[in-house]
Motif scaffolding. Sequence first.
Motif, PDB file in Angstrom:
ATOM      1  N   VAL A  59      -2.684  -1.445  -3.449  1.00  0.00           N
ATOM      2  CA  VAL A  59      -3.400  -0.331  -2.833  1.00  0.00           C
ATOM      3  C   VAL A  59      -2.417   0.696  -2.295  1.00  0.00           C
ATOM      4  O   VAL A  59      -1.493   0.353  -1.539  1.00  0.00           O
ATOM      5  CB  VAL A  59      -4.317  -0.834  -1.699  1.00  0.00           C
ATOM      6  CG1 VAL A  59      -5.103   0.318  -1.094  1.00  0.00           C
ATOM      7  CG2 VAL A  59      -5.262  -1.913  -2.222  1.00  0.00           C
ATOM      8  N   HIS A  60      -2.623   1.955  -2.675  1.00  0.00           N
ATOM      9  CA  HIS A  60      -1.841   3.073  -2.162  1.00  0.00           C
ATOM     10  C   HIS A  60      -2.786   4.145  -1.635  1.00  0.00           C
ATOM     11  O   HIS A  60      -4.006   4.036  -1.764  1.00  0.00           O
ATOM     12  CB  HIS A  60      -0.936   3.642  -3.265  1.00  0.00           C
ATOM     13  CG  HIS A  60       0.097   2.682  -3.756  1.00  0.00           C
ATOM     14  ND1 HIS A  60       1.284   2.460  -3.104  1.00  0.00           N
ATOM     15  CD2 HIS A  60       0.098   1.854  -4.837  1.00  0.00           C
ATOM     16  CE1 HIS A  60       1.994   1.550  -3.750  1.00  0.00           C
ATOM     17  NE2 HIS A  60       1.298   1.163  -4.811  1.00  0.00           N
ATOM     18  N   ALA A  61      -2.209   5.172  -1.037  1.00  0.00           N
ATOM     19  CA  ALA A  61      -3.034   6.210  -0.431  1.00  0.00           C
ATOM     20  C   ALA A  61      -3.842   6.976  -1.468  1.00  0.00           C
ATOM     21  O   ALA A  61      -4.988   7.372  -1.208  1.00  0.00           O
ATOM     22  CB  ALA A  61      -2.154   7.177   0.360  1.00  0.00           C
ATOM     23  N   ARG A  62      -3.287   7.194  -2.667  1.00  0.00           N
ATOM     24  CA  ARG A  62      -3.959   8.018  -3.673  1.00  0.00           C
ATOM     25  C   ARG A  62      -4.327   7.266  -4.939  1.00  0.00           C
ATOM     26  O   ARG A  62      -4.924   7.843  -5.842  1.00  0.00           O
ATOM     27  CB  ARG A  62      -3.077   9.228  -4.033  1.00  0.00           C
ATOM     28  CG  ARG A  62      -2.884  10.203  -2.889  1.00  0.00           C
ATOM     29  CD  ARG A  62      -2.033  11.385  -3.305  1.00  0.00           C
ATOM     30  NE  ARG A  62      -1.935  12.374  -2.244  1.00  0.00           N
ATOM     31  CZ  ARG A  62      -1.078  12.323  -1.240  1.00  0.00           C
ATOM     32  NH1 ARG A  62      -0.212  11.311  -1.168  1.00  0.00           N
ATOM     33  NH2 ARG A  62      -1.060  13.255  -0.304  1.00  0.00           N
ATOM     34  N   VAL A 120      -5.076   3.034  -6.759  1.00  0.00           N
ATOM     35  CA  VAL A 120      -5.191   1.584  -6.630  1.00  0.00           C
ATOM     36  C   VAL A 120      -5.028   0.983  -8.019  1.00  0.00           C
ATOM     37  O   VAL A 120      -5.759   1.339  -8.950  1.00  0.00           O
ATOM     38  CB  VAL A 120      -6.546   1.163  -6.029  1.00  0.00           C
ATOM     39  CG1 VAL A 120      -6.671  -0.354  -6.007  1.00  0.00           C
ATOM     40  CG2 VAL A 120      -6.713   1.726  -4.626  1.00  0.00           C
ATOM     41  N   PRO A 142      -8.684   5.455  -4.691  1.00  0.00           N
ATOM     42  CA  PRO A 142      -8.900   4.608  -3.504  1.00  0.00           C
ATOM     43  C   PRO A 142     -10.326   4.641  -2.961  1.00  0.00           C
ATOM     44  O   PRO A 142     -10.574   4.166  -1.857  1.00  0.00           O
ATOM     45  CB  PRO A 142      -7.905   5.188  -2.481  1.00  0.00           C
ATOM     46  CG  PRO A 142      -7.677   6.577  -2.916  1.00  0.00           C
ATOM     47  CD  PRO A 142      -7.818   6.605  -4.395  1.00  0.00           C
ATOM     48  N   TYR A 152     -13.761   3.341  -2.140  1.00  0.00           N
ATOM     49  CA  TYR A 152     -14.243   1.974  -1.996  1.00  0.00           C
ATOM     50  C   TYR A 152     -15.360   1.647  -2.983  1.00  0.00           C
ATOM     51  O   TYR A 152     -15.410   0.540  -3.541  1.00  0.00           O
ATOM     52  CB  TYR A 152     -14.735   1.734  -0.565  1.00  0.00           C
ATOM     53  CG  TYR A 152     -13.648   1.736   0.479  1.00  0.00           C
ATOM     54  CD1 TYR A 152     -12.303   1.784   0.127  1.00  0.00           C
ATOM     55  CD2 TYR A 152     -13.964   1.684   1.840  1.00  0.00           C
ATOM     56  CE1 TYR A 152     -11.308   1.781   1.082  1.00  0.00           C
ATOM     57  CE2 TYR A 152     -12.977   1.675   2.810  1.00  0.00           C
ATOM     58  CZ  TYR A 152     -11.655   1.731   2.429  1.00  0.00           C
ATOM     59  OH  TYR A 152     -10.671   1.728   3.374  1.00  0.00           O
ATOM     60  N   THR A 190      -2.479   1.259   4.606  1.00  0.00           N
ATOM     61  CA  THR A 190      -3.868   1.644   4.344  1.00  0.00           C
ATOM     62  C   THR A 190      -4.850   0.885   5.225  1.00  0.00           C
ATOM     63  O   THR A 190      -6.046   1.208   5.224  1.00  0.00           O
ATOM     64  CB  THR A 190      -4.211   1.398   2.872  1.00  0.00           C
ATOM     65  OG1 THR A 190      -3.939   0.030   2.535  1.00  0.00           O
ATOM     66  CG2 THR A 190      -3.387   2.301   1.967  1.00  0.00           C
TER      67      THR A 190
END
Length: 367
Positions: free
Chosen positions: A11-14, A16, A35, A37, A60
């Motif tokens: 998982v990254h900020a921009r 997944v 990202p 959900y 995150t």
Amino acid sequence: MFERTSVGLDVHARSVAGCALDAQTGEIIPHRMSPDYAEILAWIVSLPAPVRVVYEAGPTGFGLARFLLAAGIGTLVAAPSKLQRPSGDRVKTDAKDALHLARLLKLGEITAVRIPSADQEAARDLVRAREDARGDLMRSRHRISKLLLRQGIVYSGGKAWTGAHELWLARQHFEAPARQLTYASSLEAMHEILDRRDRLDEAITAMAYQSDYTPVVRSLECLRGISTLTAFGLAVEIGDWNRFTGSTIGAYLGLVPTEHSSGASRSQGSITKTGNTHARRLLVEAAWHHRRPYESPSRLLRSRWEEATSEARTRGHAGNRRLHNRWISYLERRKRPVIANVAIARELAGWCWSLASGTDQASPVPN
């Protein structure tokens, strides 16, 4: 161990990166997502059930884990320091990390961290904001004192950073306009930080005595050195005390010695300093208070005892006596005070656990 599909998420900020491992067919299903959900959940639901998901703890946060758990998806958040990685692997990509997590999950080799609720995470953010203010205030005061020291000005009227010291600081004046502006801006910054710290202290005090943390805070305050801010900080950072014992909580906080043993040789070094840094600092600072003689509880301590249960008062009194006696024994053995204090902090963690969990055993840590 009984899910059909193990899913690893990087998982990254921009972005997944996801990778699903089907245990029945052996198929590896990579997938890249945003990202969002809902998008992540839609992909997970499309996989052969039952499904379990893991991703590493990181910046995150825990929002994704709480979202997936609410949707009925078994989710773990892995402790990054406990992940086993091949020593010869020199290629690291998001897709490979996701596959690695999925494989570890299927093998049952994931060490999970506790997922706090949204309210618990908000309380933890408040405590850490106060910790940031403390650090900012220390740095601001250092700038002021060193600016004066470079000009040969040293305060000698008593203890620094008291009301009298602040009046003395306000009387200082410099002929050079540039230096005077620098000094005035430094004083202004310090007062702004003090105001911010005081507002945070008020909010923490209100939450400490009017929330689910109140019983734990009242119990921890029966020990010397554990103020309201310290007790609330420990309660928020540790959360569920029942997942530890009196002897394991010291290891969780990084207060146990490092060790390298092979065959008949055994070598111990400095403490591991793993786990929660903020909680460890609070305990180390509180441990210094037990060096002073303890013949009878102070007026402040007695006032705190009045708000606690009789069991907590009894345990607190016994803990205070034992911790002071331990200090005396270390000093008689000519232990360095810094090393002795860490040992006291390790045992203090056990007493905190016994009070917070309502257990009658403090499980003292061996020397």
